[in-house]
Write an enzyme that holds these catalytic residues in place. Structure first.
Site, PDB file in Angstrom:
ATOM      1  N   ASP A  67       0.964  -1.143  -0.033  1.00 26.95           N
ATOM      2  CA  ASP A  67      -0.080   0.032   0.043  1.00 26.95           C
ATOM      3  C   ASP A  67       1.159   1.258   0.103  1.00 26.95           C
ATOM      4  OD1 ASP A  67      -2.320   1.696   0.553  1.00 26.95           O
ATOM      5  OD2 ASP A  67      -1.399   1.816   2.589  1.00 26.95           O
ATOM      6  N   ASP A  69       0.094   5.078   0.589  1.00 22.18           N
ATOM      7  CA  ASP A  69      -0.270   6.284   1.668  1.00 22.18           C
ATOM      8  C   ASP A  69      -0.239   5.627   3.328  1.00 22.18           C
ATOM      9  OD1 ASP A  69      -1.133   7.646  -0.597  1.00 22.18           O
ATOM     10  OD2 ASP A  69      -3.136   7.705  -0.150  1.00 22.18           O
ATOM     11  N   ALA A 175      -4.977   3.534  -3.870  1.00 22.52           N
ATOM     12  CA  ALA A 175      -6.397   4.223  -4.619  1.00 22.52           C
ATOM     13  C   ALA A 175      -5.833   5.341  -5.372  1.00 22.52           C
ATOM     14  CB  ALA A 175      -7.148   4.651  -3.404  1.00 22.52           C
TER      15      ALA A 175
END
Length: 314
Positions: A67, A69, A175
């Site tokens: 991931d 962030d 995202a």
């Protein structure tokens, strides 16, 4: 793990739009990586004498998924990107204030607010609509240098490097827009990136998404799709995240890691005996077992970063 079986099966953990978003992210990520491979030579693998127990050197069917962030980078990439676009007069001060508030909240709370994330995505789509993809890619390179390069967690970067040194592929899964994620992955020397795919026609953004944002179950679908295309054995793969929203992705692999975890993920990870590492406070991992090479690399990386910061301040 059996009690969490509902997290993995596609029919329960993801909607059709999540599957579409995941497959689109895998396709876009592979295209970006294949294009980059024609420009850069392959890095040499580490010798077997330097091999930690995990990751396993030469295991081409294993990969690592990170991931972005608050896992690889402090704060949210989309908000940093927004700051850069404001500097270039893509939007007005009112939108910047909203971006700044959302970023501050995320940094302090350490968790994603769904309304903030949706607002940021909608704003970003409206801002880039009508602009050329090539233009935003060029600007993204500049924004990385201005706002993101100094926000990479040295410890997480060392974990990624341990996989690279073992000859494994390392992918960002985020995202954030796939274009932004691809820039960050390339700058960090990673294999590639899976990110939210914005629709473009003739190289111009339409202001729409392909599927939905690559978030939650959609991330798991992207990893699943990439693994199928690249021949990865998910039981031999690793995944790293700070957010409980990524439990579907973490549950998909054989080696899940909670990095800078929010409270829900921390509880979940402890219950399942997952490995933990928190670089925000320098606390030791709650479970011994983080790759030895990564631990040494994190210490060296953190020391180097501190020295560099001290020199800049002087």
């Amino acid at each position: 793990m059996a009690a969490l079986g509902w997290l993995t099966p596609r029919r329960r953990s993801a909607t059709a739009r999540s599957v579409l978003a995941g497959e689109a992210a895998a396709e876009a990520g592979l295209k970006s990586t294949q294009a980059q491979e024609t420009l850069e030579p392959q890095k040499p693998q580490a010798s077997r004498d330097e091999t930690p127990e995990f990751p396993v050197v030469g295991d081409a069917r294993a990969a690592a998924f990170f991931d972005l962030d608050n896992t690889v980078m402090q704060g949210a990439a989309l908000f940093h990107f927004g700051r850069g676009l404001y500097k270039r007069k893509f939007f007005q001060r009112r939108e910047l204030a909203r971006f700044a508030w959302q970023q501050t909240w995320f940094r302090l709370a350490g968790v994603e607010d769904p309304e903030h994330m949706q607002d940021a995505r909608d704003s970003a789509l409206s801002i880039v609509k009508g602009h050329r993809v090539a233009e935003l890619m060029s600007i993204g390179e500049e924004i990385y240098d201005e706002y993101m390069a100094d926000r990479i967690w040295p410890g997480t970067r060392a974990l990624a490097q341990a996989h690279l040194d073992a000859g494994q592929q390392v992918w960002l899964v985020t995202a954030a827009p796939v274009e932004t994620a691809t820039i960050i992955a390339r700058r960090l020397g990673l294999t590639g990136a899976l990110g939210t795919v914005a629709e473009s026609v003739g190289g111009i953004y339409t202001g729409k998404l392909v599927g939905e944002p690559l978030h939650g179950p959609a991330k798991a679908e992207a990893v699943r799709a990439l693994a199928a295309r690249e021949g990865f054995d998910l039981d031999r793969c690793a995944a790293y995240s700070d957010s409980h929203n990524d439990i579907p992705m973490l549950s998909l692999v054989g080696h899940p890691y909670a990095i800078n975890p929010d409270s829900k993920l921390r509880k979940h990870a402890r219950r399942l005996d997952w490995r933990l590492r928190d670089y925000r406070t320098g606390r030791k991992a709650a479970k011994v077992g983080i790759p030895a090479a990564a631990g040494v690399g994190a210490l060296a990386g953190g020391t180097a970063a501190a020295v560099a910061l001290h020199r800049r301040r002087r």
